[in-house]
Motif scaffolding. Sequence first.
Motif, PDB file in Angstrom:
ATOM      1  N   PHE A 219       0.830  -1.201   0.000  1.00  0.00           N
ATOM      2  CA  PHE A 219       0.000   0.000   0.000  1.00  0.00           C
ATOM      3  C   PHE A 219       0.867   1.253   0.000  1.00  0.00           C
ATOM      4  O   PHE A 219       0.604   2.201  -0.755  1.00  0.00           O
ATOM      5  CB  PHE A 219      -0.914   0.008   1.226  1.00  0.00           C
ATOM      6  N   PHE A 220       1.895   1.273   0.832  1.00  0.00           N
ATOM      7  CA  PHE A 220       2.706   2.475   0.940  1.00  0.00           C
ATOM      8  C   PHE A 220       3.520   2.733  -0.319  1.00  0.00           C
ATOM      9  O   PHE A 220       3.850   3.884  -0.622  1.00  0.00           O
ATOM     10  CB  PHE A 220       3.641   2.366   2.152  1.00  0.00           C
ATOM     11  N   LEU A 221       3.853   1.669  -1.063  1.00  0.00           N
ATOM     12  CA  LEU A 221       4.648   1.853  -2.266  1.00  0.00           C
ATOM     13  C   LEU A 221       3.807   2.158  -3.497  1.00  0.00           C
ATOM     14  O   LEU A 221       4.204   2.958  -4.340  1.00  0.00           O
ATOM     15  CB  LEU A 221       5.487   0.596  -2.526  1.00  0.00           C
ATOM     16  N   PHE A 222       2.634   1.529  -3.600  1.00  0.00           N
ATOM     17  CA  PHE A 222       1.865   1.610  -4.841  1.00  0.00           C
ATOM     18  C   PHE A 222       0.536   2.348  -4.696  1.00  0.00           C
ATOM     19  O   PHE A 222       0.098   3.013  -5.621  1.00  0.00           O
ATOM     20  CB  PHE A 222       1.609   0.195  -5.388  1.00  0.00           C
ATOM     21  N   PHE A 223      -0.103   2.220  -3.544  1.00  0.00           N
ATOM     22  CA  PHE A 223      -1.410   2.840  -3.394  1.00  0.00           C
ATOM     23  C   PHE A 223      -1.321   4.359  -3.466  1.00  0.00           C
ATOM     24  O   PHE A 223      -2.191   5.014  -4.036  1.00  0.00           O
ATOM     25  CB  PHE A 223      -2.047   2.415  -2.064  1.00  0.00           C
ATOM     26  N   VAL A 224      -0.262   4.926  -2.898  1.00  0.00           N
ATOM     27  CA  VAL A 224      -0.106   6.383  -2.923  1.00  0.00           C
ATOM     28  C   VAL A 224       0.019   6.894  -4.350  1.00  0.00           C
ATOM     29  O   VAL A 224      -0.535   7.934  -4.709  1.00  0.00           O
ATOM     30  CB  VAL A 224       1.115   6.808  -2.085  1.00  0.00           C
ATOM     31  N   ILE A 225       0.739   6.142  -5.178  1.00  0.00           N
ATOM     32  CA  ILE A 225       0.874   6.537  -6.578  1.00  0.00           C
ATOM     33  C   ILE A 225      -0.483   6.514  -7.269  1.00  0.00           C
ATOM     34  O   ILE A 225      -0.854   7.438  -7.995  1.00  0.00           O
ATOM     35  CB  ILE A 225       1.860   5.600  -7.300  1.00  0.00           C
ATOM     36  N   ALA A 226      -1.239   5.431  -7.029  1.00  0.00           N
ATOM     37  CA  ALA A 226      -2.565   5.319  -7.638  1.00  0.00           C
ATOM     38  C   ALA A 226      -3.499   6.409  -7.125  1.00  0.00           C
ATOM     39  O   ALA A 226      -4.296   6.976  -7.886  1.00  0.00           O
ATOM     40  CB  ALA A 226      -3.153   3.938  -7.342  1.00  0.00           C
ATOM     41  N   LEU A 227      -3.404   6.720  -5.836  1.00  0.00           N
ATOM     42  CA  LEU A 227      -4.254   7.763  -5.252  1.00  0.00           C
ATOM     43  C   LEU A 227      -3.921   9.120  -5.855  1.00  0.00           C
ATOM     44  O   LEU A 227      -4.826   9.894  -6.222  1.00  0.00           O
ATOM     45  CB  LEU A 227      -4.053   7.790  -3.735  1.00  0.00           C
ATOM     46  N   ASP A 228      -2.640   9.416  -5.969  1.00  0.00           N
ATOM     47  CA  ASP A 228      -2.209  10.682  -6.561  1.00  0.00           C
ATOM     48  C   ASP A 228      -2.686  10.789  -8.012  1.00  0.00           C
ATOM     49  O   ASP A 228      -3.211  11.827  -8.436  1.00  0.00           O
ATOM     50  CB  ASP A 228      -0.688  10.777  -6.487  1.00  0.00           C
ATOM     51  N   GLN A 229      -2.529   9.724  -8.764  1.00  0.00           N
ATOM     52  CA  GLN A 229      -2.973   9.741 -10.161  1.00  0.00           C
ATOM     53  C   GLN A 229      -4.492   9.817 -10.256  1.00  0.00           C
ATOM     54  O   GLN A 229      -5.026  10.431 -11.193  1.00  0.00           O
ATOM     55  CB  GLN A 229      -2.456   8.494 -10.879  1.00  0.00           C
ATOM     56  N   GLY A 230      -5.193   9.215  -9.306  1.00  0.00           N
ATOM     57  CA  GLY A 230      -6.655   9.309  -9.302  1.00  0.00           C
ATOM     58  C   GLY A 230      -7.125  10.744  -9.115  1.00  0.00           C
ATOM     59  O   GLY A 230      -8.048  11.206  -9.808  1.00  0.00           O
ATOM     60  N   PHE A 231      -6.484  11.458  -8.184  1.00  0.00           N
ATOM     61  CA  PHE A 231      -6.827  12.860  -7.972  1.00  0.00           C
ATOM     62  C   PHE A 231      -6.547  13.693  -9.225  1.00  0.00           C
ATOM     63  O   PHE A 231      -7.356  14.540  -9.621  1.00  0.00           O
ATOM     64  CB  PHE A 231      -6.035  13.433  -6.792  1.00  0.00           C
ATOM     65  N   GLU A 232      -5.398  13.447  -9.832  1.00  0.00           N
ATOM     66  CA  GLU A 232      -5.038  14.206 -11.032  1.00  0.00           C
ATOM     67  C   GLU A 232      -5.979  13.877 -12.201  1.00  0.00           C
ATOM     68  O   GLU A 232      -6.309  14.750 -13.003  1.00  0.00           O
ATOM     69  CB  GLU A 232      -3.589  13.919 -11.417  1.00  0.00           C
ATOM     70  N   TRP A 233      -6.398  12.616 -12.304  1.00  0.00           N
ATOM     71  CA  TRP A 233      -7.319  12.230 -13.372  1.00  0.00           C
ATOM     72  C   TRP A 233      -8.654  12.951 -13.219  1.00  0.00           C
ATOM     73  O   TRP A 233      -9.221  13.446 -14.203  1.00  0.00           O
ATOM     74  CB  TRP A 233      -7.531  10.716 -13.357  1.00  0.00           C
ATOM     75  N   LEU A 234      -9.160  13.047 -11.982  1.00  0.00           N
ATOM     76  CA  LEU A 234     -10.424  13.752 -11.750  1.00  0.00           C
ATOM     77  C   LEU A 234     -10.293  15.231 -12.102  1.00  0.00           C
ATOM     78  O   LEU A 234     -11.188  15.812 -12.727  1.00  0.00           O
ATOM     79  CB  LEU A 234     -10.847  13.589 -10.287  1.00  0.00           C
ATOM     80  N   ARG A 235      -9.169  15.837 -11.702  1.00  0.00           N
ATOM     81  CA  ARG A 235      -8.953  17.245 -12.043  1.00  0.00           C
ATOM     82  C   ARG A 235      -8.810  17.415 -13.553  1.00  0.00           C
ATOM     83  O   ARG A 235      -9.274  18.401 -14.122  1.00  0.00           O
ATOM     84  CB  ARG A 235      -7.700  17.765 -11.318  1.00  0.00           C
ATOM     85  N   HIS A 236      -8.164  16.452 -14.193  1.00  0.00           N
ATOM     86  CA  HIS A 236      -7.983  16.520 -15.641  1.00  0.00           C
ATOM     87  C   HIS A 236      -9.331  16.482 -16.366  1.00  0.00           C
ATOM     88  O   HIS A 236      -9.552  17.238 -17.322  1.00  0.00           O
ATOM     89  CB  HIS A 236      -7.105  15.348 -16.102  1.00  0.00           C
ATOM     90  N   GLN A 237     -10.231  15.613 -15.909  1.00  0.00           N
ATOM     91  CA  GLN A 237     -11.542  15.519 -16.535  1.00  0.00           C
ATOM     92  C   GLN A 237     -12.343  16.810 -16.371  1.00  0.00           C
ATOM     93  O   GLN A 237     -13.110  17.212 -17.251  1.00  0.00           O
ATOM     94  CB  GLN A 237     -12.330  14.344 -15.944  1.00  0.00           C
ATOM     95  N   ALA A 238     -12.153  17.473 -15.223  1.00  0.00           N
ATOM     96  CA  ALA A 238     -12.923  18.688 -14.951  1.00  0.00           C
ATOM     97  C   ALA A 238     -12.307  19.928 -15.586  1.00  0.00           C
ATOM     98  O   ALA A 238     -13.032  20.812 -16.073  1.00  0.00           O
ATOM     99  CB  ALA A 238     -13.042  18.889 -13.442  1.00  0.00           C
ATOM    100  N   LEU A 239     -10.978  20.013 -15.597  1.00  0.00           N
ATOM    101  CA  LEU A 239     -10.314  21.247 -16.030  1.00  0.00           C
ATOM    102  C   LEU A 239      -9.872  21.226 -17.493  1.00  0.00           C
ATOM    103  O   LEU A 239      -9.658  22.291 -18.080  1.00  0.00           O
ATOM    104  CB  LEU A 239      -9.086  21.511 -15.137  1.00  0.00           C
ATOM    105  N   CYS A 240      -9.718  20.052 -18.060  1.00  0.00           N
ATOM    106  CA  CYS A 240      -9.213  19.964 -19.431  1.00  0.00           C
ATOM    107  C   CYS A 240     -10.107  19.065 -20.288  1.00  0.00           C
ATOM    108  O   CYS A 240      -9.661  18.004 -20.769  1.00  0.00           O
ATOM    109  CB  CYS A 240      -7.775  19.442 -19.436  1.00  0.00           C
ATOM    110  N   PRO A 241     -11.371  19.444 -20.487  1.00  0.00           N
ATOM    111  CA  PRO A 241     -12.282  18.584 -21.263  1.00  0.00           C
ATOM    112  C   PRO A 241     -11.905  18.483 -22.738  1.00  0.00           C
ATOM    113  O   PRO A 241     -12.335  17.554 -23.422  1.00  0.00           O
ATOM    114  CB  PRO A 241     -13.640  19.269 -21.074  1.00  0.00           C
ATOM    115  N   ASP A 242     -11.131  19.440 -23.251  1.00  0.00           N
ATOM    116  CA  ASP A 242     -10.776  19.437 -24.670  1.00  0.00           C
ATOM    117  C   ASP A 242      -9.491  18.668 -24.963  1.00  0.00           C
ATOM    118  O   ASP A 242      -9.009  18.655 -26.096  1.00  0.00           O
ATOM    119  CB  ASP A 242     -10.613  20.882 -25.168  1.00  0.00           C
ATOM    120  N   TRP A 243      -8.903  18.043 -23.951  1.00  0.00           N
ATOM    121  CA  TRP A 243      -7.654  17.300 -24.126  1.00  0.00           C
ATOM    122  C   TRP A 243      -7.902  16.111 -25.049  1.00  0.00           C
ATOM    123  O   TRP A 243      -8.803  15.304 -24.827  1.00  0.00           O
ATOM    124  CB  TRP A 243      -7.169  16.827 -22.761  1.00  0.00           C
ATOM    125  N   ASP A 244      -7.118  15.981 -26.124  1.00  0.00           N
ATOM    126  CA  ASP A 244      -7.351  14.923 -27.107  1.00  0.00           C
ATOM    127  C   ASP A 244      -6.239  13.885 -27.142  1.00  0.00           C
ATOM    128  O   ASP A 244      -6.247  12.993 -27.995  1.00  0.00           O
ATOM    129  CB  ASP A 244      -7.531  15.526 -28.506  1.00  0.00           C
TER     130      ASP A 244
END
Length: 294
Positions: free
Chosen positions: A84-109
């Motif tokens: 969890f400490f090695l991999f879950f944090v990476i997945a959690l960080d990327q999950g947060f960034e993915w949500l922000r990406h969907q909201a802030l950059c809808p035109d990303w192709d």
Amino acid sequence: MFGYCANPETLEGIAWLSCFLTTGKHMSFYVSFGTVLLLLAITAPTALLFGFGGASAARSRIAPLSWFGRGYIAVVRGVPDIAFFLFFVIALDQGFEWLRHQALCPDWDEPIRQGNDFVVCAAAKLPLSTADQWVHEVYGFFLAVLTFAIVFGAFAANVLFGAMRAVPHAQLETAAAYGMTPRQTFWRVLVPQMWVYALPGLSNLWMVLIKATPLLFLLGVEDIVFWARELGGSKTARFTDYPHGDWRMWYFLGLLVFYLAFTRVSEIVLDRLMKRLTRGQATAGGEAQRKAAA
């Protein structure tokens, strides 16, 4: 800190040691003890909240909710903490960034997954590249707290679930006989009485949580273990004004004293809390107190 520390090569004995122990890196080392204590102060109640939610869900009569609670307990407890400490944090960080990406950059192709790289727009990065250093440190600390809370929350959920089942069923039947609703029975009868059964398990979990804090360095947090290795390692005059040999043994000996003292204080506090909770209860501890008072 002291005026004579400006020329460390001229210092000897106690004067050299006093200047050495007050360098900027040593100040960061001392502050890291506060970081560990702050992590424990925030993580413990947060993990207990996760655990209470997981235990309540596991005993729910709603099947999907019960499956979720039992699944959370089984999956997290079944995965090694280090994973969890090695991999879950990476997945959690990327999950947060993915949500922000969907909201802030809808035109990303472009694809977000590009081989082994995870690429989002600049506005979705956490923290932003233009953010101050303290923002990066706070964000890393937040991820650490959340990871610790999720992991240890699953163990707390298992303890609390068992404690809820340990409360005599006759108590719940009596509450129902007096006309209490299931919600009233849960909050007024079950929850107050379960703590006496849960505290031994929660006490052990608290000790494990204390011993797990050295894993903070895996999450990118500069904790006491990081600084003990950094400061205790051999230093030559070419790279520092305070050259010395390998002193890691002495730094880690200091960490040993710190952890032993902290766990001892915890034992005393938990023992007093246990005596307070068992007072007047129909348990072995409560019976011992009644005999001692007689």
